[in-house]
Motif scaffolding. Sequence first.
Motif, short mmCIF file in Angstrom:
data_model
loop_
_atom_site.label_atom_id
_atom_site.label_comp_id
_atom_site.label_asym_id
_atom_site.label_seq_id
_atom_site.Cartn_x
_atom_site.Cartn_y
_atom_site.Cartn_z
N MET A 1 0.85 -1.19 0.00
CA MET A 1 0.00 0.00 0.00
C MET A 1 0.89 1.23 0.00
O MET A 1 1.80 1.33 0.79
N GLU A 2 0.59 2.16 -0.86
CA GLU A 2 1.38 3.39 -0.93
C GLU A 2 0.91 4.39 0.11
O GLU A 2 -0.19 4.31 0.64
N ASP A 3 1.78 5.36 0.39
CA ASP A 3 1.43 6.41 1.32
C ASP A 3 0.39 7.34 0.69
O ASP A 3 0.50 7.70 -0.47
N ASN A 4 -0.63 7.72 1.45
CA ASN A 4 -1.72 8.59 1.00
C ASN A 4 -2.42 8.11 -0.27
O ASN A 4 -2.58 8.85 -1.22
N PRO A 5 -2.89 6.87 -0.30
CA PRO A 5 -3.56 6.40 -1.50
C PRO A 5 -5.02 6.82 -1.60
O PRO A 5 -5.68 6.51 -2.56
N TYR B 1 0.88 -0.41 11.84
CA TYR B 1 2.25 -0.72 12.24
C TYR B 1 3.29 0.10 11.51
O TYR B 1 4.48 -0.13 11.65
N ASN B 2 2.86 1.07 10.72
CA ASN B 2 3.80 1.90 9.97
C ASN B 2 3.45 3.37 10.18
O ASN B 2 2.46 3.86 9.64
N LEU B 3 4.27 4.08 10.96
CA LEU B 3 4.00 5.49 11.26
C LEU B 3 4.00 6.37 10.01
O LEU B 3 3.39 7.43 9.99
N MET C 1 -4.88 -3.92 17.52
CA MET C 1 -3.76 -2.98 17.47
C MET C 1 -3.72 -2.09 18.71
O MET C 1 -2.63 -1.77 19.20
N ALA C 2 -4.88 -1.70 19.24
CA ALA C 2 -4.91 -0.88 20.46
C ALA C 2 -4.35 -1.65 21.65
O ALA C 2 -3.83 -1.06 22.59
N ASP D 1 3.41 -2.92 20.98
CA ASP D 1 4.39 -2.75 19.91
C ASP D 1 3.80 -2.04 18.68
O ASP D 1 4.52 -1.76 17.73
N CYS D 2 2.51 -1.80 18.70
CA CYS D 2 1.87 -1.10 17.58
C CYS D 2 2.06 0.40 17.79
O CYS D 2 1.59 0.96 18.78
N PRO D 3 2.73 1.09 16.87
CA PRO D 3 3.00 2.51 17.05
C PRO D 3 1.74 3.39 17.07
O PRO D 3 1.78 4.51 17.57
N LYS D 4 0.64 2.89 16.55
CA LYS D 4 -0.60 3.67 16.53
C LYS D 4 -1.63 3.10 17.50
O LYS D 4 -2.84 3.31 17.33
N ASN D 5 -1.17 2.42 18.55
CA ASN D 5 -2.12 1.77 19.46
C ASN D 5 -3.04 2.77 20.14
O ASN D 5 -4.24 2.54 20.26
#
Length: 186
Positions: A1-5, A20-22, A47-48, A52-56
Amino acid sequence: MEDNPDNINPTIQQVRDWGYNLDLNLTDQDEDLILYSVEYVAILMEMASDEDCPKNYYCLSILRNFSQELLAKRDLYSVKKIGQEIEKYAHTTANAVSKWIEEFLNLKNILQYPLEITEQEADSIARSLMRDESFSGTLRKLRTMESGFIEYEKISSYASYFYIDPCNSYWKLSRFFRLKDAEVIL
């Protein structure tokens, strides 16, 4: 998946990759609103709960805000669907996620099975349904109306008013405008 698709209908795997990808975004703006769907409840809970999930924390915020909106609008159909997703969820949850689940299920039961409540319970429901992640002010109790409804006000970028009847736990939300007794009862 690309950034801002500008992916307005991501798959569960795309949501997982995003979580998992900031550096990965689902859209340029309001990506949280894209995830306001019952189909994403389980992956957001997963994920919450993962430290280890950066966006938890963001995932938990999305769950809180989405469910709060449905509860405040009294959307029992969607609230029941979220409850079903919670019941099916078989993984361990983080403490903060467990607290959200407990609060959500309590409010779901009150919505589904109205009951007489105390003024302190009414205050608690108002705080739960009027809270938002960016609001640092306080919720003010304005008055008890002739109908018996208790009126609350929250001012952030705009005023919101919340009304609850302790006799049957029925609540109503009004954005921007205070309601009159007759409008609350309808």
